[in-house]
Design a protein around this motif. Structure first.
Motif, short mmCIF file in Angstrom:
data_model
loop_
_atom_site.label_atom_id
_atom_site.label_comp_id
_atom_site.label_asym_id
_atom_site.label_seq_id
_atom_site.Cartn_x
_atom_site.Cartn_y
_atom_site.Cartn_z
N PRO A 198 0.93 -1.31 0.05
CA PRO A 198 -0.16 0.04 0.07
C PRO A 198 0.83 1.29 -0.09
N GLY A 199 0.42 2.37 -0.66
CA GLY A 199 1.01 3.40 -0.37
C GLY A 199 2.11 3.77 -1.32
N ASP A 200 3.16 4.54 -1.17
CA ASP A 200 4.40 4.87 -1.72
C ASP A 200 5.54 3.85 -1.54
N TYR B 193 9.26 -0.03 4.31
CA TYR B 193 9.40 0.12 2.89
C TYR B 193 10.53 -0.26 2.32
N GLY C 66 -3.17 3.92 -0.76
CA GLY C 66 -2.43 4.40 0.40
C GLY C 66 -3.22 4.63 1.64
#
Length: 373
Positions: free
Chosen positions: A9-11, A19, A43
Motif C-alpha cells: 500500500p502507498g508509496d 518500505y 495508500g
C-alpha cells in the motif's frame, strides 16, 4: 512456474524501514532472476475506505491464477475476512509488526485492527514475520500456529566504518526513523535536556509527514528546552545523505517504544558505531552487549544516564565501537532474507529450487564487497 506479486500500500519509495525492506526484496529477486512484480495498493491502509477495498480486490483479482500474492502487513492486517478468504489459497502475509501495536492508536481503533488482523491471518497460506519477536507475538496474541510462520529478518549491506567527528567538535549523536509516537523521540529530547551540560549535537533523520501533530509537538519541546541550536530535525533524507549522517556520527541512539525489528540498529552496527538503544524489539535484543547500552523503553532517565555514560567515557565509546565493527561482519545479508521469503512464497518444489539457485552466489559476492571496504 508461479510468480510473486508483491502488493504494497502507498508509496513504496517512502523512506521507512518497512518500505525499505519491501524495496530490497524486489531488488534482490530481480537480480536473482526470480519472477516477481509489485502492485501498488491504495495508500489509505490500514484504514481503507470501502472504495479502496474494492480497488484492492480488483487489483488482486487481475493477477494470474497461479501467482502468489504476497501482501505487506500494513494492508493485510486491515483486510476484511471476506477479501482474505477469496484469495486464501495463494495469500502470503508479510508482517513487520502487528498493526494494533502501533503507539498512539485510540483503543477502539486498536481493537478493530486486532480483530481484522486475527481473521485475515487465519486465511493466509503462509506468514512471513520480519523478526522472532513478531513471530512470538503472532503465536501468543493472534493464535497463529508456529508451523505457518517463517522468519526472515532484515539483511544489512556491508558499509565503511564511520569516521565520526574530528578535532574538538561536540560529540555527534544520530537517531533515524519517522517522527511518529512509537519512535519515542519525546523521551530522547527529555533525556537530551537532562544532559545539556555535556558537549553534543543530535540529528534526528526521519519524515514528519506520518504524524504531523507528533512532529509539531517535538519541535515545540525542543524550543521550550532551549535545544533548537543542538537538535536538528533533518526530515526525510535520501540514501546518500543518510550515509553521510552515519559516517559523521559518533554515537547512535534508538529510543523506540516498540519495534518489530529495528533495521537502523544493524545499519549503525555495520558502520561500527557504539549504540544506546531501548529494548524495544528483536534488533535491540540481538545486538552484542559489548557494542550497545540497552535501557527499558519509555524510561527517559535511563536513556539520559546511558548517553551521559558514553559521552563522558571516550575509551568505553571506542571499545564499543570496536565491538560493533567486529560484529558487523556477521550480520545477515539481504540475499538471504530475499531467499527465505521467496521460498516461503513459491508453492512448487521446482520454483523453490530455482529461487535457492538464484541466490547461491550472493553470499560470496557480499563477502568480497566487505573485504574491499
Amino acid at each position: 512456474m508461479s510468480g510473486i506479486v508483491f502488493a504494497i500500500p502507498g508509496d513504496i519509495d517512502a523512506p521507512t524501514g518497512g518500505y525499505g525492506y519491501d524495496r530490497r526484496l524486489l531488488r534482490e529477486w530481480h537480480e536473482a532472476g526470480i519472477e516477481a512484480r509489485h502492485i501498488a495498493l491504495p495508500g489509505s491502509f490500514p484504514f481503507p475506505t470501502e472504495a479502496d477495498l474494492a480497488t484492492t480486490e480488483r487489483l488482486l483479482a487481475a493477477t494470474a491464477p497461479d501467482d502468489v500474492l504476497l501482501v505487506d502487513g500494513l494492508a493485510f492486517g486491515a483486510f476484511p475476512e471476506a477479501l482474505a478468504a477469496r484469495f486464501a489459497d495463494r495469500l502470503v502475509a508479510l508482517v513487520h509488526h502487528p498493526l494494533a501495536m502501533e503507539t498512539g492508536l485510540k483503543p477502539e481503533a486498536a481493537d478493530t485492527l486486532r480483530r481484522s488482523e486475527r481473521l485475515a491471518l487465519a486465511r493466509a497460506r503462509t506468514i512471513v514475520a520480519s523478526s522472532p519477536t513478531t513471530r512470538a507475538t503472532l503465536e501468543t496474541e493472534f493464535g497463529v500456529p508456529a508451523s505457518e510462520i517463517v522468519v526472515a529478518a532484515p539483511g544489512c549491506d556491508p558499509a565503511p566504518r564511520a569516521s565520526g567527528s574530528r578535532g574538538g567538535a561536540p560529540l555527534r549523536l544520530l537517531a533515524v526513523g519517522s517522527l511518529i509516537p512509537r519512535k519515542g523521540y519525546g523521551d530522547l529530547v527529555e533525556a537530551a535536556a537532562a544532559i545539556a551540560d555535556r558537549a553534543w549535537t543530535l540529528t534526528i533523520a526521519g519524515s514528519p509527514d506520518h504524524a504531523p501533530e507528533t512532529a509539531a509537538q517535538l519541535r515545540s519541546v525542543i524550543a521550550r528546552d532551549g535545544l533548537a541550536d543542538r537538535i536538528v530535525l533533518a526530515g526525510a533524507v535520501g540514501p546518500d545523505k543518510l550515509a553521510q549522517l552515519y559516517d559523521e556520527a559518533d554515537l547512535f541512539v534508538m529510543p523506540s517504544l516498540y519495534e518489530g525489528y529495528g533495521m537502523v540498529l544493524t545499519e549503525a552496527l555495520a558502520r561500527g558505531l557504539p549504540i544506546v538503544t531501548t529494548l524495544s524489539g528483536a534488533g535491540a535484543e540481538a545486538l552484542p552487549d559489548a557494542a550497545a547500552l540497552k535501557v527499558p523503553p519509555g524510561d527517559a532517565a535511563a536513556l539520559a544516564k546511558a548517553l551521559a555514560r558514553l559521552i563522558d567515557a571516550p575509551a568505553e565509546r571506542r571499545q564499543r565501537a570496536d565491538a560493533a565493527w567486529a560484529a558487523a561482519g556477521d550480520l545477515p545479508r539481504w540475499s538471504e532474507t530475499a531467499r527465505i521469503v521467496a521460498e516461503a512464497c513459491l508453492r512448487d518444489r521446482a520454483s523453490a529450487r530455482n529461487a535457492a539457485r538464484g541466490f547461491r552466489e550472493k553470499p560470496m559476492q557480499d563477502q568480497r564487497a566487505r573485504e574491499q571496504d
